[in-house]
Motif scaffolding. Structure first.
Motif, PDB file in Angstrom:
ATOM      1  N   VAL A  92       0.872  -1.174   0.000  1.00  0.00           N
ATOM      2  CA  VAL A  92       0.000   0.000   0.000  1.00  0.00           C
ATOM      3  C   VAL A  92       0.910   1.224   0.000  1.00  0.00           C
ATOM      4  O   VAL A  92       1.785   1.358   0.855  1.00  0.00           O
ATOM      5  CB  VAL A  92      -0.918   0.044   1.235  1.00  0.00           C
ATOM      6  N   VAL A 131     -12.751  -3.715   4.621  1.00  0.00           N
ATOM      7  CA  VAL A 131     -12.277  -2.327   4.705  1.00  0.00           C
ATOM      8  C   VAL A 131     -13.433  -1.323   4.721  1.00  0.00           C
ATOM      9  O   VAL A 131     -13.225  -0.120   4.549  1.00  0.00           O
ATOM     10  CB  VAL A 131     -11.308  -1.999   3.544  1.00  0.00           C
ATOM     11  N   GLN A 150      -8.084   4.821  -0.820  1.00  0.00           N
ATOM     12  CA  GLN A 150      -7.009   4.124  -0.117  1.00  0.00           C
ATOM     13  C   GLN A 150      -7.504   2.817   0.487  1.00  0.00           C
ATOM     14  O   GLN A 150      -6.768   1.824   0.548  1.00  0.00           O
ATOM     15  CB  GLN A 150      -6.413   5.026   0.969  1.00  0.00           C
ATOM     16  N   ARG A 151      -8.763   2.775   0.874  1.00  0.00           N
ATOM     17  CA  ARG A 151      -9.335   1.524   1.375  1.00  0.00           C
ATOM     18  C   ARG A 151      -9.441   0.478   0.260  1.00  0.00           C
ATOM     19  O   ARG A 151      -9.220  -0.714   0.479  1.00  0.00           O
ATOM     20  CB  ARG A 151     -10.721   1.781   1.990  1.00  0.00           C
ATOM     21  N   LEU A 154      -6.089  -0.848  -0.166  1.00  0.00           N
ATOM     22  CA  LEU A 154      -5.794  -1.774   0.921  1.00  0.00           C
ATOM     23  C   LEU A 154      -6.464  -3.133   0.670  1.00  0.00           C
ATOM     24  O   LEU A 154      -5.846  -4.185   0.867  1.00  0.00           O
ATOM     25  CB  LEU A 154      -6.290  -1.174   2.238  1.00  0.00           C
ATOM     26  N   LEU A 165       2.220  -7.208   4.962  1.00  0.00           N
ATOM     27  CA  LEU A 165       1.712  -6.027   4.270  1.00  0.00           C
ATOM     28  C   LEU A 165       2.702  -4.887   4.495  1.00  0.00           C
ATOM     29  O   LEU A 165       3.009  -4.524   5.627  1.00  0.00           O
ATOM     30  CB  LEU A 165       0.343  -5.636   4.821  1.00  0.00           C
ATOM     31  N   GLY A 167       3.650  -0.896   3.868  1.00  0.00           N
ATOM     32  CA  GLY A 167       3.046   0.398   3.574  1.00  0.00           C
ATOM     33  C   GLY A 167       4.104   1.473   3.475  1.00  0.00           C
ATOM     34  O   GLY A 167       4.960   1.592   4.358  1.00  0.00           O
ATOM     35  N   PRO A 170       1.295   5.246   3.781  1.00  0.00           N
ATOM     36  CA  PRO A 170      -0.059   4.948   3.305  1.00  0.00           C
ATOM     37  C   PRO A 170      -1.103   6.000   3.644  1.00  0.00           C
ATOM     38  O   PRO A 170      -2.162   6.039   3.015  1.00  0.00           O
ATOM     39  CB  PRO A 170      -0.380   3.611   3.980  1.00  0.00           C
ATOM     40  N   THR A 171      -0.826   6.857   4.631  1.00  0.00           N
ATOM     41  CA  THR A 171      -1.790   7.909   4.973  1.00  0.00           C
ATOM     42  C   THR A 171      -1.275   9.294   4.580  1.00  0.00           C
ATOM     43  O   THR A 171      -1.875  10.305   4.943  1.00  0.00           O
ATOM     44  CB  THR A 171      -2.093   7.896   6.491  1.00  0.00           C
ATOM     45  N   VAL A 182      -7.895   4.956   8.497  1.00  0.00           N
ATOM     46  CA  VAL A 182      -7.121   3.933   7.807  1.00  0.00           C
ATOM     47  C   VAL A 182      -6.142   3.262   8.774  1.00  0.00           C
ATOM     48  O   VAL A 182      -5.958   2.041   8.757  1.00  0.00           O
ATOM     49  CB  VAL A 182      -6.373   4.534   6.602  1.00  0.00           C
ATOM     50  N   LEU A 186      -5.696  -0.674   9.886  1.00  0.00           N
ATOM     51  CA  LEU A 186      -4.446  -1.438   9.885  1.00  0.00           C
ATOM     52  C   LEU A 186      -4.196  -2.057  11.260  1.00  0.00           C
ATOM     53  O   LEU A 186      -3.811  -3.227  11.372  1.00  0.00           O
ATOM     54  CB  LEU A 186      -3.279  -0.532   9.501  1.00  0.00           C
ATOM     55  N   ILE A 197       2.484  -6.121   9.610  1.00  0.00           N
ATOM     56  CA  ILE A 197       2.538  -4.875   8.854  1.00  0.00           C
ATOM     57  C   ILE A 197       3.855  -4.154   9.136  1.00  0.00           C
ATOM     58  O   ILE A 197       4.273  -4.025  10.291  1.00  0.00           O
ATOM     59  CB  ILE A 197       1.354  -3.954   9.206  1.00  0.00           C
TER      60      ILE A 197
END
Length: 254
Positions: A92, A131, A150-151, A154, A165, A167, A170-171, A182, A186, A197
């Protein structure tokens, strides 16, 4: 004790050769236990993105080894490495990278189609529901907010049931409220599903959602915090950023 989902042993990555070469990572050894959430932080040019790329098999280290779920990536051919990324790793990024002409469910199904695998409709709906977008399956990206896009990204990363996963900010493209939503998603994937993650971020608030924060300085591990608040993380990052003016970190790829 939990097994490690990802391990880096004495990983170095150097760009260029000879006197003009630039070291981005310098003998980094890290372990990321299964079912944990780790944030990677550091001043600009500290090697964060290079670490993520090497750990995820997107880039090969100059020396050292990277292991994902017991498989050493540095020994794999490009074909086998590509297959491993498709089947066992999810990504992501800050940019949503959705295809505008496809609906949410079609974007989510894309990794399966590219891998030549059957696309079970139930699985697509399942991850969209996970999500919070079960009612947006037929919507195209232009019909979705940034947080919703973004969801979708994901859900696309989760559809293959990846072991890890990754990232990369990612935000970063989201407002603070949507970003927190988000991040809570996660966090829930770790707590409820045992997901592993690894997230690169510059944001102390985002990092506070992680179990552990690893700091990089000058391509090396510069310490870590466990269960720290955003204020404590921000203070540590400020201290490290102050060091960069002394070490010339700005010349090193991030």
């Amino acid at each position: 004790m939990k097994p490690n989902a990802v391990e880096l042993r004495a990983v170095s990555r150097r760009y260029g050769t000879g006197d003009g070469g630039v070291p981005a990572l310098d003998h980094v050894s890290l372990a990321f236990p299964t079912g944990t959430f780790t944030a990677v932080m550091g001043p600009s040019g500290s090697g964060k993105s290079t670490l993520l790329q090497c750990a995820a098999g997107l880039d090969r280290p100059t020396s050292g080894s990277v292991t994902v779920g017991g498989t050493e990536l540095t020994r794999l051919s490009e074909t086998k490495l590509t297959r491993l990324r498709r089947e066992r790793i999810g990504f992501v990024f800050q940019a949503f990278n959705l295809l505008p002409s496809l609906t949410a469910e079609q974007n989510v199904a894309l990794p399966l189609r590219l891998a030549g695998r059957r696309v079970p409709r139930a699985r697509i709906r399942e991850v969209l529901q996970q999500v919070g977008l079960g009612d947006r399956a037929k919507h195209r990206p232009t019909e979705l907010s940034g947080g919703q896009q973004q969801r979708v990204a994901l859900a696309r990363a989760l559809v293959t049931r990846p072991e890890v996963l990754f990232g990369d900010e990612p935000t970063g493209a989201l407002d603070s409220r949507t970003g927190r939503e988000v991040l809570a998603l996660l966090r829930g994937m770790v707590d409820d599903d045992g997901r592993t993650i690894i997230m690169v971020t510059h944001d102390p608030v985002a990092a506070s959602y992680a179990d552990r924060v690893v700091f990089l300085v000058d391509g090396r591990v510069g310490g870590e915090l466990t269960g720290a608040s955003a204020d404590v993380i921000a203070t540590r990052l400020t201290d490290l950023t102050g060091l960069t003016g002394l070490t010339g970190l700005e010349a090193v790829p991030c």
